[in-house]
Scaffold this active site. Structure first.
Site, PDB file in Angstrom:
ATOM      1  N   GLY A 226       0.819  -1.207   0.000  1.00 15.87           N
ATOM      2  CA  GLY A 226       0.000   0.000   0.000  1.00 15.87           C
ATOM      3  C   GLY A 226       0.853   1.257   0.000  1.00 15.87           C
ATOM      4  O   GLY A 226       0.588   2.209  -0.749  1.00 15.87           O
ATOM      5  N   LYS A 227       1.903   1.256   0.816  1.00 19.08           N
ATOM      6  CA  LYS A 227       2.811   2.406   0.857  1.00 19.08           C
ATOM      7  C   LYS A 227       3.546   2.557  -0.477  1.00 19.08           C
ATOM      8  O   LYS A 227       3.714   3.667  -0.985  1.00 19.08           O
ATOM      9  CB  LYS A 227       3.831   2.255   1.986  1.00 19.08           C
ATOM     10  CG  LYS A 227       3.258   2.438   3.372  1.00 19.08           C
ATOM     11  CD  LYS A 227       4.353   2.327   4.426  1.00 19.08           C
ATOM     12  CE  LYS A 227       3.789   2.460   5.829  1.00 19.08           C
ATOM     13  NZ  LYS A 227       4.845   2.364   6.860  1.00 19.08           N
TER      14      LYS A 227
ATOM     15  N   ASP B 138       8.114   5.991   8.622  1.00 18.12           N
ATOM     16  CA  ASP B 138       7.521   5.361   9.795  1.00 18.12           C
ATOM     17  C   ASP B 138       6.290   6.177  10.109  1.00 18.12           C
ATOM     18  O   ASP B 138       6.337   7.404  10.192  1.00 18.12           O
ATOM     19  CB  ASP B 138       8.462   5.293  10.996  1.00 18.12           C
ATOM     20  CG  ASP B 138       7.941   4.276  12.017  1.00 18.12           C
ATOM     21  OD1 ASP B 138       7.486   3.193  11.596  1.00 18.12           O
ATOM     22  OD2 ASP B 138       7.966   4.551  13.217  1.00 18.12           O
TER      23      ASP B 138
ATOM     24  N   PHE C  74      -5.349   0.948   3.339  1.00 16.39           N
ATOM     25  CA  PHE C  74      -4.794  -0.194   4.057  1.00 16.39           C
ATOM     26  C   PHE C  74      -4.644   0.196   5.521  1.00 16.39           C
ATOM     27  O   PHE C  74      -4.958   1.321   5.920  1.00 16.39           O
ATOM     28  CB  PHE C  74      -3.443  -0.614   3.454  1.00 16.39           C
ATOM     29  CG  PHE C  74      -2.402   0.475   3.476  1.00 16.39           C
ATOM     30  CD1 PHE C  74      -1.488   0.568   4.511  1.00 16.39           C
ATOM     31  CD2 PHE C  74      -2.338   1.422   2.459  1.00 16.39           C
ATOM     32  CE1 PHE C  74      -0.535   1.574   4.535  1.00 16.39           C
ATOM     33  CE2 PHE C  74      -1.386   2.432   2.477  1.00 16.39           C
ATOM     34  CZ  PHE C  74      -0.482   2.513   3.522  1.00 16.39           C
TER      35      PHE C  74
ATOM     36  N   LYS D  70      -7.350  10.691  -0.749  1.00 16.94           N
ATOM     37  CA  LYS D  70      -6.497  10.338   0.382  1.00 16.94           C
ATOM     38  C   LYS D  70      -5.130  10.999   0.257  1.00 16.94           C
ATOM     39  O   LYS D  70      -4.620  11.566   1.228  1.00 16.94           O
ATOM     40  CB  LYS D  70      -6.341   8.809   0.481  1.00 16.94           C
ATOM     41  CG  LYS D  70      -5.449   8.389   1.637  1.00 16.94           C
ATOM     42  CD  LYS D  70      -5.249   6.882   1.698  1.00 16.94           C
ATOM     43  CE  LYS D  70      -4.248   6.529   2.782  1.00 16.94           C
ATOM     44  NZ  LYS D  70      -3.968   5.096   2.869  1.00 16.94           N
TER      45      LYS D  70
ATOM     46  N   HIS E 135      -1.688  11.951   6.171  1.00 19.18           N
ATOM     47  CA  HIS E 135      -0.413  12.228   6.839  1.00 19.18           C
ATOM     48  C   HIS E 135       0.758  11.976   5.896  1.00 19.18           C
ATOM     49  O   HIS E 135       1.679  12.781   5.796  1.00 19.18           O
ATOM     50  CB  HIS E 135      -0.292  11.367   8.097  1.00 19.18           C
ATOM     51  CG  HIS E 135      -0.525   9.894   7.865  1.00 19.18           C
ATOM     52  ND1 HIS E 135      -1.657   9.400   7.252  1.00 19.18           N
ATOM     53  CD2 HIS E 135       0.228   8.803   8.155  1.00 19.18           C
ATOM     54  CE1 HIS E 135      -1.588   8.077   7.185  1.00 19.18           C
ATOM     55  NE2 HIS E 135      -0.454   7.685   7.724  1.00 19.18           N
ATOM     56  N   ARG E 136       0.699  10.870   5.149  1.00 20.02           N
ATOM     57  CA  ARG E 136       1.788  10.567   4.216  1.00 20.02           C
ATOM     58  C   ARG E 136       1.755  11.538   3.036  1.00 20.02           C
ATOM     59  O   ARG E 136       2.790  11.980   2.558  1.00 20.02           O
ATOM     60  CB  ARG E 136       1.698   9.113   3.745  1.00 20.02           C
ATOM     61  CG  ARG E 136       2.937   8.662   2.970  1.00 20.02           C
ATOM     62  CD  ARG E 136       2.975   7.155   2.755  1.00 20.02           C
ATOM     63  NE  ARG E 136       3.001   6.443   4.024  1.00 20.02           N
ATOM     64  CZ  ARG E 136       1.938   5.846   4.580  1.00 20.02           C
ATOM     65  NH1 ARG E 136       0.772   5.827   3.962  1.00 20.02           N
ATOM     66  NH2 ARG E 136       2.041   5.247   5.737  1.00 20.02           N
TER      67      ARG E 136
END
Length: 197
Positions: free
Chosen positions: A12-13, A70, A153, A176, A181-182
């Site tokens: 997902g990342k 992280d 995810f 999204k 946050h990402r």
């Protein structure tokens, strides 16, 4: 072709990074593309410490530019848990469904007005011969009482975003990316991406 390595095995990342950075002259790789890649122990006490640990360890191993992320969920009613243990909250298997089940169980008696939570992301960029750079982002929301949505995810199905009146898992990937946050951390990285690379 230039290569940028993302120090994760989380598909997902990887998709989020590829949407943002992959181009005709830059290929985004992950630890899934490196045979025998180590799973760097996240022994730090903060998101930033863990991101730097992973980025620098994989950069030294491969001698390639590396971005390590992280990130995790911080829930006020659980005194900040799961926090840096978000991925392995229900055990070392890093099982998203088990993690969600554990949070919902611990939150079952928490009233709506006390279900505040936030997602946090710290990106560490390690480039051979340069100082490691850090970029951060955060997204505020609330924990729902049950899962909703099929996108995303991790904890996305139980993280409600008031401004959209949806869970993170009900947002399209583009929605999204714009508020997560990402997404915020990646926005900050993108501002200096060409200078760094």
């Amino acid at each position: 072709m230039r290569k940028l390595l993302i120090a994760t095995q989380n598909e997902g990342k990887v998709k989020e990074f590829k949407r943002r950075f992959e181009s005709d002259d830059l290929r985004v790789l992950s630890l899934l593309d490196i045979e025998g890649a180590p799973d760097v122990a996240e022994t730090g006490s903060t998101f930033a410490e863990n991101a730097v640990l992973k980025a620098e360890a994989i950069m030294k191993l491969t001698n390639h530019p590396v971005i390590a992320d992280d990130s995790g969920l911080v829930i006020d009613a659980l005194d900040g848990d799961p926090g840096v243990y978000s991925a392995r909250y229900a055990g070392p298997e890093k099982d998203d469904e088990a993690n969600i089940d554990k949070v919902l169980k611990e939150m079952k008696d928490v009233p709506k007005e006390k279900r505040n939570a936030s997602f946090h992301c710290l990106l560490a960029v390690a480039i051979p011969g340069q100082n490691t750079e850090i970029f951060s982002g955060a997204c505020n929301g609330m924990i729902t009482y049950e899962r909703s949505g099929s996108y995303g995810f991790g904890y996305d199905p139980i993280f409600y975003v008031p401004s959209y009146d949806k869970t993170m898992a009900e947002l399209s990937p583009e929605e999204k990316d714009a508020i997560s946050h990402r997404g915020q951390a990646l926005d900050r990285l993108e501002e200096v991406f060409k200078e760094l690379f």
